[in-house]
Motif scaffolding. Sequence first.
Motif, PDB file in Angstrom:
ATOM      1  N   THR A 179       0.802  -1.227   0.000  1.00  0.00           N
ATOM      2  CA  THR A 179       0.000   0.000   0.000  1.00  0.00           C
ATOM      3  C   THR A 179       0.838   1.282   0.000  1.00  0.00           C
ATOM      4  N   ARG A 180       2.144   1.176   0.112  1.00  0.00           N
ATOM      5  CA  ARG A 180       2.999   2.363   0.128  1.00  0.00           C
ATOM      6  C   ARG A 180       3.305   2.809  -1.305  1.00  0.00           C
ATOM      7  N   THR A 181       3.422   4.112  -1.505  1.00  0.00           N
ATOM      8  CA  THR A 181       3.739   4.672  -2.819  1.00  0.00           C
ATOM      9  C   THR A 181       5.231   4.539  -3.099  1.00  0.00           C
ATOM     10  N   VAL A 182       5.553   4.108  -4.310  1.00  0.00           N
ATOM     11  CA  VAL A 182       6.936   4.051  -4.776  1.00  0.00           C
ATOM     12  C   VAL A 182       7.114   5.206  -5.747  1.00  0.00           C
ATOM     13  N   SER A 183       8.080   6.076  -5.462  1.00  0.00           N
ATOM     14  CA  SER A 183       8.387   7.212  -6.337  1.00  0.00           C
ATOM     15  C   SER A 183       9.508   6.807  -7.273  1.00  0.00           C
ATOM     16  N   VAL A 184       9.284   7.002  -8.560  1.00  0.00           N
ATOM     17  CA  VAL A 184      10.268   6.616  -9.561  1.00  0.00           C
ATOM     18  C   VAL A 184      10.620   7.822 -10.417  1.00  0.00           C
ATOM     19  N   THR A 185      11.883   7.902 -10.832  1.00  0.00           N
ATOM     20  CA  THR A 185      12.340   8.951 -11.725  1.00  0.00           C
ATOM     21  C   THR A 185      13.097   8.310 -12.875  1.00  0.00           C
ATOM     22  N   VAL A 186      12.752   8.689 -14.098  1.00  0.00           N
ATOM     23  CA  VAL A 186      13.438   8.195 -15.295  1.00  0.00           C
ATOM     24  C   VAL A 186      13.954   9.420 -16.045  1.00  0.00           C
ATOM     25  N   GLY A 187      15.261   9.601 -16.028  1.00  0.00           N
ATOM     26  CA  GLY A 187      15.847  10.747 -16.721  1.00  0.00           C
ATOM     27  C   GLY A 187      15.332  12.081 -16.233  1.00  0.00           C
ATOM     28  N   GLY A 188      14.982  12.172 -14.955  1.00  0.00           N
ATOM     29  CA  GLY A 188      14.474  13.409 -14.383  1.00  0.00           C
ATOM     30  C   GLY A 188      12.968  13.561 -14.438  1.00  0.00           C
ATOM     31  N   VAL A 189      12.265  12.633 -15.066  1.00  0.00           N
ATOM     32  CA  VAL A 189      10.805  12.668 -15.149  1.00  0.00           C
ATOM     33  C   VAL A 189      10.233  11.760 -14.068  1.00  0.00           C
ATOM     34  N   SER A 190       9.322  12.287 -13.258  1.00  0.00           N
ATOM     35  CA  SER A 190       8.789  11.546 -12.114  1.00  0.00           C
ATOM     36  C   SER A 190       7.526  10.770 -12.439  1.00  0.00           C
ATOM     37  N   GLY A 191       7.352   9.685 -11.715  1.00  0.00           N
ATOM     38  CA  GLY A 191       6.151   8.867 -11.776  1.00  0.00           C
ATOM     39  C   GLY A 191       6.005   8.152 -10.449  1.00  0.00           C
ATOM     40  N   SER A 192       4.951   7.361 -10.311  1.00  0.00           N
ATOM     41  CA  SER A 192       4.779   6.616  -9.075  1.00  0.00           C
ATOM     42  C   SER A 192       3.929   5.381  -9.304  1.00  0.00           C
ATOM     43  N   GLY A 193       4.087   4.445  -8.397  1.00  0.00           N
ATOM     44  CA  GLY A 193       3.295   3.220  -8.385  1.00  0.00           C
ATOM     45  C   GLY A 193       3.004   2.866  -6.941  1.00  0.00           C
ATOM     46  N   THR A 194       2.136   1.900  -6.739  1.00  0.00           N
ATOM     47  CA  THR A 194       1.786   1.469  -5.392  1.00  0.00           C
ATOM     48  C   THR A 194       2.280   0.052  -5.163  1.00  0.00           C
ATOM     49  N   ALA A 236      13.536   3.037   2.366  1.00  0.00           N
ATOM     50  CA  ALA A 236      14.174   1.826   1.845  1.00  0.00           C
ATOM     51  C   ALA A 236      15.432   2.251   1.091  1.00  0.00           C
ATOM     52  N   THR A 237      16.324   1.323   0.837  1.00  0.00           N
ATOM     53  CA  THR A 237      17.501   1.605   0.026  1.00  0.00           C
ATOM     54  C   THR A 237      17.046   1.960  -1.383  1.00  0.00           C
ATOM     55  N   GLN A 238      17.539   3.072  -1.900  1.00  0.00           N
ATOM     56  CA  GLN A 238      17.145   3.505  -3.238  1.00  0.00           C
ATOM     57  C   GLN A 238      17.583   2.488  -4.277  1.00  0.00           C
ATOM     58  N   ALA A 239      16.677   2.142  -5.164  1.00  0.00           N
ATOM     59  CA  ALA A 239      16.999   1.267  -6.290  1.00  0.00           C
ATOM     60  C   ALA A 239      17.447   2.141  -7.454  1.00  0.00           C
ATOM     61  N   THR A 240      18.498   1.720  -8.152  1.00  0.00           N
ATOM     62  CA  THR A 240      18.997   2.492  -9.286  1.00  0.00           C
ATOM     63  C   THR A 240      19.282   1.562 -10.462  1.00  0.00           C
ATOM     64  N   ALA A 241      19.139   2.114 -11.637  1.00  0.00           N
ATOM     65  CA  ALA A 241      19.457   1.386 -12.874  1.00  0.00           C
ATOM     66  C   ALA A 241      19.656   2.438 -13.960  1.00  0.00           C
ATOM     67  N   SER A 242      20.073   2.002 -15.120  1.00  0.00           N
ATOM     68  CA  SER A 242      20.151   2.909 -16.258  1.00  0.00           C
ATOM     69  C   SER A 242      19.642   2.179 -17.489  1.00  0.00           C
ATOM     70  N   VAL A 243      19.217   2.968 -18.478  1.00  0.00           N
ATOM     71  CA  VAL A 243      18.619   2.399 -19.677  1.00  0.00           C
ATOM     72  C   VAL A 243      19.035   3.242 -20.883  1.00  0.00           C
ATOM     73  N   SER A 292      22.803   6.241 -21.427  1.00  0.00           N
ATOM     74  CA  SER A 292      22.642   5.902 -20.018  1.00  0.00           C
ATOM     75  C   SER A 292      21.671   6.867 -19.337  1.00  0.00           C
ATOM     76  N   VAL A 293      20.379   6.599 -19.446  1.00  0.00           N
ATOM     77  CA  VAL A 293      19.348   7.384 -18.772  1.00  0.00           C
ATOM     78  C   VAL A 293      19.155   6.778 -17.381  1.00  0.00           C
ATOM     79  N   ALA A 294      19.285   7.605 -16.354  1.00  0.00           N
ATOM     80  CA  ALA A 294      19.193   7.118 -14.975  1.00  0.00           C
ATOM     81  C   ALA A 294      17.747   6.836 -14.565  1.00  0.00           C
ATOM     82  N   ILE A 295      17.568   5.735 -13.837  1.00  0.00           N
ATOM     83  CA  ILE A 295      16.285   5.367 -13.241  1.00  0.00           C
ATOM     84  C   ILE A 295      16.511   5.187 -11.745  1.00  0.00           C
ATOM     85  N   THR A 296      15.660   5.803 -10.930  1.00  0.00           N
ATOM     86  CA  THR A 296      15.718   5.587  -9.485  1.00  0.00           C
ATOM     87  C   THR A 296      14.318   5.289  -8.970  1.00  0.00           C
ATOM     88  N   ALA A 297      14.253   4.536  -7.882  1.00  0.00           N
ATOM     89  CA  ALA A 297      12.972   4.239  -7.234  1.00  0.00           C
ATOM     90  C   ALA A 297      13.177   4.299  -5.724  1.00  0.00           C
TER      91      ALA A 297
END
Length: 86
Positions: free
Chosen positions: A21-36, A71-78, A56-61
């Motif tokens: 039920t907690r919101t996950v905040s995600v950023t892809v290349g500086g653009v924000s989104g979210s999921g539950t 939580a520990t930030q999740a990171t990846a690139s695409v 290498s576009v950065a992704i964080t959650a």
Amino acid sequence: TAINNTNKGAYPVSGTCSENTRTVSVTVGGVSGSGTCSAGAWSATVNVTAVGDNASVAITADHTDAAGNSATQATASVLKDTVIPT
């Protein structure tokens, strides 16, 4: 999955999470989104049309639990490649 002309308007991102039920905040290349978070997983789509092509576009959650602990930030690139070959 690479970002391309087909998915740049609704790029799918997903992952695991630890508190339902907690919101996950995600950023892809500086653009924000979210999921539950639900059943230990989350997903979202992000419109990355405005993000420039890049190898290498950065992704964080990120998410926090009900007590406010992060939580520990999740990171990846695409790769983003939307240039049509000539």
